[in-house]
Design a protein around this motif. Structure first.
Motif, PDB file in Angstrom:
ATOM      1  N   ARG A  23       0.805  -1.218   0.000  1.00  0.00           N
ATOM      2  CA  ARG A  23       0.000   0.000   0.000  1.00  0.00           C
ATOM      3  C   ARG A  23       0.839   1.269   0.000  1.00  0.00           C
ATOM      4  O   ARG A  23       0.328   2.335  -0.284  1.00  0.00           O
ATOM      5  CB  ARG A  23      -0.911   0.012   1.224  1.00  0.00           C
ATOM      6  N   SER A  24       2.086   1.189   0.310  1.00  0.00           N
ATOM      7  CA  SER A  24       2.939   2.372   0.411  1.00  0.00           C
ATOM      8  C   SER A  24       3.457   2.783  -0.962  1.00  0.00           C
ATOM      9  O   SER A  24       3.815   1.955  -1.792  1.00  0.00           O
ATOM     10  CB  SER A  24       4.124   2.075   1.330  1.00  0.00           C
ATOM     11  N   MET A  25       3.517   4.097  -1.192  1.00  0.00           N
ATOM     12  CA  MET A  25       4.010   4.590  -2.482  1.00  0.00           C
ATOM     13  C   MET A  25       5.519   4.418  -2.603  1.00  0.00           C
ATOM     14  O   MET A  25       6.031   4.227  -3.697  1.00  0.00           O
ATOM     15  CB  MET A  25       3.617   6.050  -2.664  1.00  0.00           C
ATOM     16  N   LEU A  28       6.087   1.000  -3.709  1.00  0.00           N
ATOM     17  CA  LEU A  28       5.729   0.916  -5.126  1.00  0.00           C
ATOM     18  C   LEU A  28       6.908   1.316  -6.009  1.00  0.00           C
ATOM     19  O   LEU A  28       7.226   0.629  -6.987  1.00  0.00           O
ATOM     20  CB  LEU A  28       4.517   1.792  -5.422  1.00  0.00           C
ATOM     21  N   ILE A  29       7.581   2.382  -5.649  1.00  0.00           N
ATOM     22  CA  ILE A  29       8.746   2.832  -6.425  1.00  0.00           C
ATOM     23  C   ILE A  29       9.881   1.816  -6.327  1.00  0.00           C
ATOM     24  O   ILE A  29      10.541   1.507  -7.323  1.00  0.00           O
ATOM     25  CB  ILE A  29       9.207   4.225  -5.950  1.00  0.00           C
ATOM     26  N   ALA A  91       9.163   9.598 -10.652  1.00  0.00           N
ATOM     27  CA  ALA A  91       8.293   8.966  -9.657  1.00  0.00           C
ATOM     28  C   ALA A  91       8.640   9.433  -8.244  1.00  0.00           C
ATOM     29  O   ALA A  91       7.740   9.661  -7.432  1.00  0.00           O
ATOM     30  CB  ALA A  91       8.395   7.449  -9.762  1.00  0.00           C
ATOM     31  N   VAL A  95       6.034  11.356  -5.841  1.00  0.00           N
ATOM     32  CA  VAL A  95       5.679  10.849  -4.517  1.00  0.00           C
ATOM     33  C   VAL A  95       5.959  11.899  -3.447  1.00  0.00           C
ATOM     34  O   VAL A  95       5.172  12.079  -2.522  1.00  0.00           O
ATOM     35  CB  VAL A  95       6.436   9.533  -4.228  1.00  0.00           C
ATOM     36  N   ALA A  98       3.170  14.434  -3.680  1.00  0.00           N
ATOM     37  CA  ALA A  98       1.917  13.880  -3.163  1.00  0.00           C
ATOM     38  C   ALA A  98       1.957  13.773  -1.642  1.00  0.00           C
ATOM     39  O   ALA A  98       0.949  14.016  -0.970  1.00  0.00           O
ATOM     40  CB  ALA A  98       1.653  12.514  -3.779  1.00  0.00           C
ATOM     41  N   HIS A  99       3.112  13.452  -1.092  1.00  0.00           N
ATOM     42  CA  HIS A  99       3.227  13.346   0.361  1.00  0.00           C
ATOM     43  C   HIS A  99       3.098  14.712   1.020  1.00  0.00           C
ATOM     44  O   HIS A  99       2.502  14.825   2.098  1.00  0.00           O
ATOM     45  CB  HIS A  99       4.557  12.699   0.744  1.00  0.00           C
ATOM     46  N   ASP A 105       1.504   8.463   3.123  1.00  0.00           N
ATOM     47  CA  ASP A 105       2.157   7.634   2.116  1.00  0.00           C
ATOM     48  C   ASP A 105       1.282   6.448   1.724  1.00  0.00           C
ATOM     49  O   ASP A 105       1.528   5.796   0.724  1.00  0.00           O
ATOM     50  CB  ASP A 105       3.501   7.154   2.673  1.00  0.00           C
ATOM     51  N   ASP A 106       0.232   6.199   2.506  1.00  0.00           N
ATOM     52  CA  ASP A 106      -0.637   5.054   2.295  1.00  0.00           C
ATOM     53  C   ASP A 106      -1.612   5.341   1.150  1.00  0.00           C
ATOM     54  O   ASP A 106      -2.301   6.359   1.139  1.00  0.00           O
ATOM     55  CB  ASP A 106      -1.400   4.748   3.576  1.00  0.00           C
ATOM     56  N   LEU A 107      -1.669   4.423   0.188  1.00  0.00           N
ATOM     57  CA  LEU A 107      -2.535   4.632  -0.974  1.00  0.00           C
ATOM     58  C   LEU A 107      -4.014   4.581  -0.608  1.00  0.00           C
ATOM     59  O   LEU A 107      -4.821   5.298  -1.203  1.00  0.00           O
ATOM     60  CB  LEU A 107      -2.218   3.595  -2.050  1.00  0.00           C
TER      61      LEU A 107
END
Length: 117
Positions: A23-25, A28-29, A91, A95, A98-99, A105-107
């Protein structure tokens, strides 16, 4: 040597997909980075590993007498490294932005902020 590299490709693909499903961005990266490195290693492995054989074939040779290193996968990997570096940089900046806006950080929490407002 090829078996070890094939095993490493499988490990990189597996961990990359696992990290992308979190779930963390940030994870993901990291998953995208691992998956890209696995793909680069796979392309390198498909180009045959020959020790001490240059990727140059004489012009008068009609048939390849011995194994040679194929330069095309090596060139593809160099191009893929540059492209993946650009994607990773974008990316990471995305991120970070967005943060700072959402403060998480949770989607799942990022999705839920639109419904709460």
């Amino acid at each position: 040597m090829e078996i070890l590299l094939a095993l490493m490709v499988g490990i990189l693909y597996g961990t990359g997909i696992y990290m992308m499903l979190r779930r963390s961005m940030v994870k993901l990266i990291i998953g995208i980075i691992l998956l890209g490195n696995g793909a680069n290693l796979l392309i390198f492995l498909l180009g045959r590993i020959t020790k001490g054989a240059p990727p140059i074939i004489s012009g008068d040779a009609k048939v390849f007498a011995e194994a040679y290193a194929d330069p095309v996968p090596q060139a593809l990997i160099l191009t893929a490294i540059v492209i993946s570096f650009g994607l990773q940089s974008f990316a990471i900046v995305l991120v970070k932005r967005a943060h700072t806006v959402v403060r998480t950080d949770d989607l799942d929490e990022m999705n839920a902020t639109d419904e709460d407002s």
